[in-house]
Design a protein around this motif. Structure first.
Motif, PDB file in Angstrom:
ATOM      1  N   GLN A   1      -7.313   4.387  -0.291  1.00  0.00           N
ATOM      2  CA  GLN A   1      -7.074   5.292  -1.442  1.00  0.00           C
ATOM      3  C   GLN A   1      -7.358   6.782  -1.538  1.00  0.00           C
ATOM      4  O   GLN A   1      -6.793   7.560  -1.479  1.00  0.00           O
ATOM      5  CB  GLN A   1      -7.459   4.859  -2.461  1.00  0.00           C
ATOM      6  CG  GLN A   1      -7.291   5.426  -3.680  1.00  0.00           C
ATOM      7  CD  GLN A   1      -7.716   4.426  -5.007  1.00  0.00           C
ATOM      8  OE1 GLN A   1      -8.721   3.790  -5.031  1.00  0.00           O
ATOM      9  NE2 GLN A   1      -6.203   3.768  -5.944  1.00  0.00           N
ATOM     10  N   LYS A   2      -8.777   6.808  -0.856  1.00  0.00           N
ATOM     11  CA  LYS A   2      -8.918   8.111  -0.952  1.00  0.00           C
ATOM     12  C   LYS A   2      -8.415   9.230  -0.113  1.00  0.00           C
ATOM     13  O   LYS A   2      -8.310  10.272  -0.745  1.00  0.00           O
ATOM     14  CB  LYS A   2     -10.630   7.895  -0.168  1.00  0.00           C
ATOM     15  CG  LYS A   2     -11.919   7.509  -1.325  1.00  0.00           C
ATOM     16  CD  LYS A   2     -12.689   8.233  -0.176  1.00  0.00           C
ATOM     17  CE  LYS A   2     -13.801   6.761  -1.105  1.00  0.00           C
ATOM     18  NZ  LYS A   2     -14.910   6.836   0.459  1.00  0.00           N
TER      19      LYS A   2
ATOM     20  N   ALA B   1      -8.093  -1.506  -5.896  1.00  0.00           N
ATOM     21  CA  ALA B   1      -7.425   0.384  -4.821  1.00  0.00           C
ATOM     22  C   ALA B   1      -6.217  -0.099  -5.365  1.00  0.00           C
ATOM     23  O   ALA B   1      -5.338   0.353  -4.577  1.00  0.00           O
ATOM     24  CB  ALA B   1      -7.726  -0.102  -3.523  1.00  0.00           C
TER      25      ALA B   1
ATOM     26  N   CYS C   1       0.952  -0.575   0.062  1.00  0.00           N
ATOM     27  CA  CYS C   1      -0.264   0.270   0.059  1.00  0.00           C
ATOM     28  C   CYS C   1       0.716   1.500   0.153  1.00  0.00           C
ATOM     29  O   CYS C   1       1.787   1.289   0.820  1.00  0.00           O
ATOM     30  CB  CYS C   1      -0.792  -0.161   1.238  1.00  0.00           C
ATOM     31  SG  CYS C   1      -1.727   1.599   1.535  1.00  0.00           S
TER      32      CYS C   1
ATOM     33  N   ASN D   1      -2.955   0.699  -3.395  1.00  0.00           N
ATOM     34  CA  ASN D   1      -3.644   1.305  -1.595  1.00  0.00           C
ATOM     35  C   ASN D   1      -4.000  -0.215  -0.534  1.00  0.00           C
ATOM     36  O   ASN D   1      -4.800  -0.985  -1.516  1.00  0.00           O
ATOM     37  CB  ASN D   1      -3.802   2.271  -1.143  1.00  0.00           C
ATOM     38  CG  ASN D   1      -3.468   3.002  -1.879  1.00  0.00           C
ATOM     39  OD1 ASN D   1      -3.791   4.355  -2.855  1.00  0.00           O
ATOM     40  ND2 ASN D   1      -2.723   4.154  -1.324  1.00  0.00           N
TER      41      ASN D   1
ATOM     42  N   ASN E   1      -6.774  -0.618   0.767  1.00  0.00           N
ATOM     43  CA  ASN E   1      -8.465  -0.498   0.643  1.00  0.00           C
ATOM     44  C   ASN E   1      -9.266   0.639  -0.540  1.00  0.00           C
ATOM     45  O   ASN E   1      -8.554   1.335  -0.268  1.00  0.00           O
ATOM     46  CB  ASN E   1      -9.537  -0.789   1.472  1.00  0.00           C
ATOM     47  CG  ASN E   1      -9.412  -0.168   2.803  1.00  0.00           C
ATOM     48  OD1 ASN E   1      -8.935   1.194   2.466  1.00  0.00           O
ATOM     49  ND2 ASN E   1      -9.621  -0.326   3.785  1.00  0.00           N
ATOM     50  N   LYS E   2     -10.381   1.560  -1.086  1.00  0.00           N
ATOM     51  CA  LYS E   2     -10.920   2.415  -1.604  1.00  0.00           C
ATOM     52  C   LYS E   2     -10.717   3.378  -0.573  1.00  0.00           C
ATOM     53  O   LYS E   2     -10.530   4.496  -1.060  1.00  0.00           O
ATOM     54  CB  LYS E   2     -11.863   2.027  -2.039  1.00  0.00           C
ATOM     55  CG  LYS E   2     -11.309   0.714  -3.899  1.00  0.00           C
ATOM     56  CD  LYS E   2     -12.372   0.969  -4.511  1.00  0.00           C
ATOM     57  CE  LYS E   2     -12.275   0.027  -4.989  1.00  0.00           C
ATOM     58  NZ  LYS E   2     -13.322   0.153  -6.366  1.00  0.00           N
TER      59      LYS E   2
END
Length: 167
Positions: free
Chosen positions: A138-139, A121, A105, A132, A134-135
């Motif tokens: 990622q945000k 992600a 990640c 990343n 997870n999403k």
């Protein structure tokens, strides 16, 4: 010591906050083998990117599962490809297509952690593939991609050969 503790707290808050409760943090939040000092995130069979085709992120611009009949090893990981054409592209320039930070990640690396990269992600930035955990994470990463890449690039040489459990 304080900076390391602060980074751990921030990362924990990001992960737990994005998922709601600590009890619901999935096992994929961590790299598959917490004791591995490998610089590449692979499964128990040595497959990178959870079997997804690294070239497909650049060509069809979406995660695409590779096939076991099309494989190539690079820097400690065996990658799978959806087609012979993608395999040939990878062989011609593996450094271009392999995920950055060994497939860990990118946000985690920026925070001095080696967390499992989720092939769903992802983002290609300046012709480099980043994952990343997870999403939701990622945000956060997308809020300052250039800054996070700079941080991760500085951190990576220091942590790439350390076991995730030691970070």
């Amino acid at each position: 010591m304080i900076a390391s503790t602060l980074r751990r707290g921030i990362l924990t808050s990001l992960v737990i906050g994005s998922l709601g409760m600590a009890a619901y943090v999935p096992m994929s939040v961590h790299a598959q083998d917490q004791n591995s000092t490998a610089a590449v995130n692979v499964d128990t069979e040595g497959v990178g990117l959870h079997g997804y085709d690294p070239v497909a992120y650049f060509t069809v611009k979406k995660p695409t599962l590779g096939k076991a009949m099309y494989t190539h090893s690079f820097e400690g990981a065996t990658y799978r490809f959806a087609s012979k054409e993608n395999l040939d592209k990878f062989k011609a320039n593996p450094a271009m297509y392999a995920p950055q930070f060994g497939g860990f990640c990118a946000m985690g690396v920026a925070l001095e952690k080696k967390l499992d990269g989720d092939p769903q992600a992802w983002r290609v930035v300046d012709n480099k593939l980043y994952l990343n955990v997870n999403k939701d994470i990622q945000k956060k990463w997308l809020e300052d991609v250039p800054g996070n890449i700079v941080k991760a690039s500085k951190t990576w040489p220091e942590i790439k050969n350390k076991a995730p459990k030691d970070l």
